[in-house]
Structure formats: structure tokens, C-alpha cells
Design an enzyme around this catalytic site. Structure first.
Site, PDB file in Angstrom:
ATOM      1  N   TYR A  50      24.361  57.946  25.140  1.00  0.00           N
ATOM      2  CA  TYR A  50      23.263  58.633  24.470  1.00  0.00           C
ATOM      3  C   TYR A  50      22.094  57.686  24.322  1.00  0.00           C
ATOM      4  CZ  TYR A  50      20.710  61.312  20.934  1.00  0.00           C
ATOM      5  OH  TYR A  50      19.747  62.021  20.248  1.00  0.00           O
ATOM      6  N   ASP A  66      19.517  49.301  25.387  1.00  0.00           N
ATOM      7  CA  ASP A  66      19.200  50.208  24.290  1.00  0.00           C
ATOM      8  C   ASP A  66      19.956  49.706  23.063  1.00  0.00           C
ATOM      9  OD1 ASP A  66      18.866  52.184  22.457  1.00  0.00           O
ATOM     10  OD2 ASP A  66      19.405  53.842  23.790  1.00  0.00           O
ATOM     11  N   LYS A 103      16.212  52.746  14.205  1.00  0.00           N
ATOM     12  CA  LYS A 103      17.118  52.733  13.040  1.00  0.00           C
ATOM     13  C   LYS A 103      16.839  51.603  12.053  1.00  0.00           C
ATOM     14  CE  LYS A 103      20.222  55.683  15.340  1.00  0.00           C
ATOM     15  NZ  LYS A 103      20.657  56.995  14.958  1.00  0.00           N
TER      16      LYS A 103
END
Ligand SMILES: Cc1ncc(COP(=O)(O)O)c(C=O)c1O
Length: 452
Positions: free
Chosen positions: A161, A263, A290
């Protein structure tokens, strides 16, 4: 609260299922929500059948829902709250900045400070570009790689993801009937309506298989701008990448002039220098999100000054013009700085230790109860699996229907007894979790796995 030596709880287990009643405040809110939001929802991830639980307040590692019930929050808004809720230092930094104006059509000093913090900590990063989400950071990193290399295809790993972005979503939810051979996974759409051209532009690779992935990259190398890789990919199973696999990906991309993008939207929480510091691999670009926003919306892409020059507006239109009304907004920057400054090397070491205790304790609970299951993760991250298989890649981690039902039951039981994790079994620690909360969690797990 303690377990005796047979693993039996010595204190009453809480019950927190007021939300399930049709008269609950959560139920009433959901009724209203369905009129104005599709399915009552505006973030697929937080939908929960038969209905979501609505949050009211958070304090430290505890979350109170609108029906007044408290749960231990081991999800931390999907790993973004590294200090739990309403940490005084983060709250103070954000509110102080808030009172002086929240966004301007001019840059602010805070963006330089947060960029400098990332560049000081992460050796592969010299310069940073801020966005408002991890998805945007991935999008911008891919655009940068295309502009830098003059190629337009990308490669990603099956099941991984990287946010809500067409190219990044390819083969996110591949299933056994359609995924094709391991050495050449089929590029499959995740959203209905994905243009076929997107599928042609994304090469899918098998995670953790150094030889197979490198061979496929070599075959496709001439058209590839970037390989995007999450070193601790949650949806793949949250097992860490093998060292030889990461090294092979670094070597093969460098050999063919392909940019390696890490990522680290989630994995930046596993170490002071991110997962790339833990695994000692230097990517060309890194995407962040985040934790670097202190709980506010954020994303960033960072890398060497040579690649980042594609965004440089001095001298006219840059190779990659990149706007964003709220990019680097000073409230996010101030909160992110406060959160990240608290994360010294000692804070990461403490999280690592607590993570090990939690994962070890969880395994012991399963063993004592004779229940099949596993837990993966690194540092403060964990993921519960309803199966005992050894996980190597996405394919070995995909749960079958019976296993999914077992995980659903455990997730629901944890919710109903005072613990929040994701329906897929993802959880994480924050710095405000102590041994007492880990023990609380293990006692409830113990109760739930025994109750079936
Ligand atoms: C590895 C990874 N990349 C990108 C994203 C997208 O970030 P955001 O939800 O901020 O758009 C996520 C979100 O969970 C993620 O886990």
C-alpha cells in the site's frame, strides 16, 4: 492487572460494547451520517460492520468513544500518533502557532526547521518537499522520478500500500485466482475504472524475492523511472524486508539508472533514521507522513539535492511544478517539530523494547491457549495474523476466509473488551504506553483467545 502462571486473568476484564446497542450515540450518529456521507463514511479504512464507533476524546494512550467508554488505543490513527493523544508538548506547539495565524500565502520558518530535522537524521535526504498526506508524497515522488529519469513506468511490490493514487494502487488487493506467476505478478486494478494505461505503466514485483524481483527489473529496466518499496509493508504482512533483498534492489536499480524510492510513511517510526537506518540502505527518494506531522495532516518527499532539483523554481518553471494550498502549513510544521524533537535515540530504543515485550507476550498467550496465530512487526509496529504459516511475501500472508473470520472475531472481542487495533490486525505503540498497558493488552488478548 496480572496473569497467573497458567495465564489466567486475576482481575475482571472490562466490557466496552455500548456502541453495539441501536440506542447508542454511535448508532444515532451513524444514522445521520448515512444521509450525507456515502455509507456514512469518508475514509474507507475506518468503516466497520455493522457500524463504526465514533470517537469523542483522546488522552495519552486512551481513547473515549461518544458513549463514554474507554479503550486502550493501540492504533494511534493508523500509526501517526507517536506520542498518543494530546501530548502536552505537541498541543502547546500547535496552539501557540494556531493563535498566530494558521496558513499564509508565504512560507514560514517552521518548514525550514522540520526539513532540517529530517535532513540531519536521514543520510539519504538533503532536501525536502512537504505535502498534506502520504498519498500526495508518493504521487510527488513518482513525478520527480519520472522528470529526473525521463522514463514514465514504475515498479511496485505486490500487495504493498502506498496510498490512494492510481499507479500506487496497482495489485494492492491481488487474489490467488488472478495474481499470475510469482516471477511476473499480473498488474491488477484496485479501484473500478482504473485506466488500462495505468496498468501498463506499473510493473509488479514479488516482495522479499531478491532474484525474481531483480530479474524482472532487469527485463523492464529501459522504461522504469522508479521502484517504490516499503521496507516494512503493512498490507504485505508487516514482516521486515530481508537484507539480501533490499541490497539487491539497491544494486539493480543503481545499475540501470532507476530511482529507488523508500516509502517510509509508516516505517519512519521504527528508528531514529527510519527503516533505512535500521536496514542500512540508502534510497534515492524517501516519502514520509504520519508521525512527522505530530497528528496533523502531513506528507513529505526527501532526497539528494540532484533529484530534488526537479522542484527548484529558480530560473523559471521547474521540471515538476508542485503546488498545494496547505503544503507546509505552519500548524502541522510546529506540531511535527515538537513531536519529532521528543523522538531521540532513547525514545526509539524504549519503543523497540516494549514492542518486543508485546510481541513475545502475544505469542505466549496463543501458545498457552493452543490457538493458531502469529504476530509480525518491527519496533513499535505489530500485526496479528490468524494463521501459523511462515510469512515471506504477500502471497504467503493473505488470509483465507476461515482465517479472516477468526481475525474478525478477535478484533471485535478486543474492541468489546477495551482495546483498539485495526480490523486487519495492525497495531502500534506510542511513547506514552507503559509496561502496565502492555500487560493490560496481554490480559485482554488472553481472555479473548480463550473465549474463542
Ligand atoms: C506505506 C504507506 N504509504 C502511503 C500511505 C498514504 O498516506 P496517507 O494516508 O497520509 O495519504 C500510507 C497510509 O497508511 C502508508 O501506510
Amino acid at each position: 492487572m496480572r496473569l497467573d502462571n497458567r495465564g489466567t486473568a486475576t482481575r475482571a476484564i472490562p466490557t466496552t460494547c455500548a456502541y453495539a446497542s441501536p440506542d447508542s450515540t454511535s448508532a444515532r450518529l451513524w444514522q445521520r451520517a448515512q444521509h450525507v456521507l456515502p455509507g456514512g463514511n469518508t475514509r474507507t479504512t475506518v468503516f466497520m460492520a455493522p457500524r463504526p464507533i465514533y470517537a469523542a476524546d483522546g488522552e495519552g494512550c486512551w481513547l473515549t468513544d461518544v458513549d463514554g467508554e474507554r479503550r486502550l488505543d493501540l492504533l494511534n490513527n493508523y500509526t501517526s500518533l507517536i506520542h498518543g493523544h494530546a501530548h502536552p508538548a505537541v498541543t502547546e506547539a500547535a496552539t501557540r502557532r494556531l493563535a498566530r495565524g494558521v496558513s499564509f500565502a508565504l512560507p514560514t520558518p517552521e518548514e525550514i526547521d522540520l526539513a532540517a530535522l529530517l535532513a540531519e537524521r536521514v543520510p539519504s535526504v538533503e532536501q525536502v518537499r512537504f505535502t498534506n498526506s502520504g498519498s500526495e508524497a508518493v504521487m510527488v515522488a513518482i513525478k520527480a522520478a519520472r522528470a529526473f529519469t525521463g522514463r514514465h513506468r514504475i515498479a511496485k511490490f505486490e500487495g504493498a500500500y502506498h496510498g490512494s493514487y492510481d499507479w500506487a494502487e496497482v495489485s494492492l488487493g491481488s487474489s490467488p485466482g488472478e495474481w499470475g506467476p510469482l516471477e511476473a505478478p499480473v498488474s491488477l486494478p484496485y479501484s473500478k475504472g482504473t485506466p488500462p494505461s495505468v496498468l501498463e505503466e506499473v510493473v509488479v514485483l514479488p516482495f522479499n524475492h531478491a532474484r525474481l524481483a531483480a530479474a524482472r527489473i532487469e527485463r523492464e529496466a529501459h522504461g522504469l523511472a522508479a521502484v517504490i518499496l516499503d521496507p516494512v509493508p503493512n498490507r504485505v504482512g508487516l514482516m521486515p524486508a530481508r537484507a539480501e533483498f533490499l541490497n539487491a534492489m539497491r544494486e539493480v536499480t543503481a545499475a540501470h539508472g532507476i530511482l529507488l524510492i523508500f516509502d517510509e510513511v509508516i516505517s519512519f517510526r521504527v528508528g531514529y533514521r527510519g527503516a533505512q537506518g535500521v536496514f542500512d540502505v540508502r534510497p534515492d527518494l524517501t516519502t514520509f507522513g504520519k508521525i512527522i506531522g505530530g497528528g496533523f495532516p502531513v506528507g513529505a518527499v526527501g532526497g539528494g539535492a540532484d533529484v530534488m532539483a526537479v522542484f527548484d523554481p529558480r530560473g523559471g518553471k521547474p521540471a515538476v511544478p508542485h503546488g498545494g494550498t496547505f503544503n507546509a502549513n505552519p500548524v502541522t510544521m510546529a506540531a511535527g517539530l515538537a513531536a519529532m524533537r521528543l523522538m531521540d535515540e532513547g525514545a526509539y530504543a524504549r519503543l523497540d523494547e516494549m514492542g518486543e515485550t508485546l510481541r513475545g507476550g502475544f505469542r505466549a498467550c496463543l501458545e498457552r491457549a493452543g490457538v493458531p496465530g502469529a504476530i509480525t512487526g518491527v519496533g513499535s509496529l505489530f500485526r496479528i495474523h490468524p494463521t501459523e504459516r511462515a510469512f515471506v511475501d504477500y502471497r504467503s500472508a493473505v488470509a483465507d476466509d476461515a482465517e479472516k473470520k477468526r481475525l474478525d472475531r478477535l478484533h471485535r472481542a478486543l474492541l468489546d473488551h477495551g482495546v483498539l487495533i485495526s480490523p486487519t490486525g495492525l497495531g502500534c505503540l506510542s511513547t506514552v504506553v507503559t509496561e502496565a498497558e502492555v500487560e493490560y493488552f496481554l490480559e485482554i488478548v488472553n481472555h479473548c483467545v480463550r473465549a474463542g
